[in-house]
Design a protein around this motif. Structure first.
Motif, mmCIF file in Angstrom:
data_model
loop_
_atom_site.group_PDB
_atom_site.id
_atom_site.type_symbol
_atom_site.label_atom_id
_atom_site.label_comp_id
_atom_site.label_asym_id
_atom_site.label_seq_id
_atom_site.Cartn_x
_atom_site.Cartn_y
_atom_site.Cartn_z
ATOM 1 N N GLY A 11 38.302 37.484 40.663
ATOM 2 C CA GLY A 11 39.367 38.133 41.337
ATOM 3 C C GLY A 11 38.894 39.700 40.644
ATOM 4 O O GLY A 11 37.563 40.016 40.660
ATOM 5 N N ASP A 14 43.600 44.131 38.694
ATOM 6 C CA ASP A 14 43.928 43.231 37.135
ATOM 7 C C ASP A 14 44.370 42.499 37.307
ATOM 8 O O ASP A 14 44.714 41.410 36.308
ATOM 9 N N ALA A 15 43.572 41.190 38.444
ATOM 10 C CA ALA A 15 43.567 40.129 38.315
ATOM 11 C C ALA A 15 42.127 39.073 38.232
ATOM 12 O O ALA A 15 42.026 38.122 38.063
ATOM 13 N N ARG A 16 41.390 40.026 37.492
ATOM 14 C CA ARG A 16 40.025 40.034 37.298
ATOM 15 C C ARG A 16 39.793 39.475 35.917
ATOM 16 O O ARG A 16 40.787 40.008 35.091
ATOM 17 N N ARG A 17 38.699 38.792 35.981
ATOM 18 C CA ARG A 17 38.205 37.450 34.443
ATOM 19 C C ARG A 17 36.907 37.644 34.427
ATOM 20 O O ARG A 17 36.145 37.220 35.096
ATOM 21 N N SER A 59 44.545 35.914 34.042
ATOM 22 C CA SER A 59 43.154 37.435 34.121
ATOM 23 C C SER A 59 43.396 37.869 32.482
ATOM 24 O O SER A 59 43.612 37.184 31.407
ATOM 25 N N GLN A 64 48.788 33.939 34.785
ATOM 26 C CA GLN A 64 48.667 34.170 36.267
ATOM 27 C C GLN A 64 48.033 34.041 37.717
ATOM 28 O O GLN A 64 48.337 35.240 37.935
ATOM 29 N N GLN A 65 46.399 33.786 37.370
ATOM 30 C CA GLN A 65 46.391 34.275 39.586
ATOM 31 C C GLN A 65 45.804 33.210 40.095
ATOM 32 O O GLN A 65 45.558 32.117 39.584
ATOM 33 N N GLU A 66 45.404 33.433 41.483
ATOM 34 C CA GLU A 66 44.223 32.724 42.011
ATOM 35 C C GLU A 66 43.961 32.552 42.637
ATOM 36 O O GLU A 66 43.230 34.248 43.576
#
Length: 70
Positions: A11, A14-17, A59, A64-66
């Motif tokens: 991602g 802010d959606a990063r991991r 994240s 939760q992200q997609e």
């Protein structure tokens, strides 16, 4: 050929991991750039749907992200 620990970013924004995973480097022809193993998928709390072509994960902020495939 060898092994190495690399950072992987899932991602953006802010959606990063970001996680660090060990990779084995091989010199073969294949249809993939890399294969993400169960340990890494478990670390990001991933849930995959092959039918829907989606990878859901948490994240760095715990949201939760997609990631959708084509």
């Amino acid at each position: 050929m060898g092994t190495g620990k690399l950072s992987i970013k899932f991602g953006t924004g802010d959606a990063r991991r970001i996680v660090h995973s060990m990779f084995t480097v091989v010199d073969v022809l294949g249809g993939y750039n890399c294969i993400i193993g169960r340990d890494t998928l478990s670390e990001i709390h991933a849930c995959m749907s092959i039918r829907a072509l989606v990878l859901m994960y948490l994240s760095d902020l715990g949201v939760q992200q997609e990631i959708l495939a084509d």
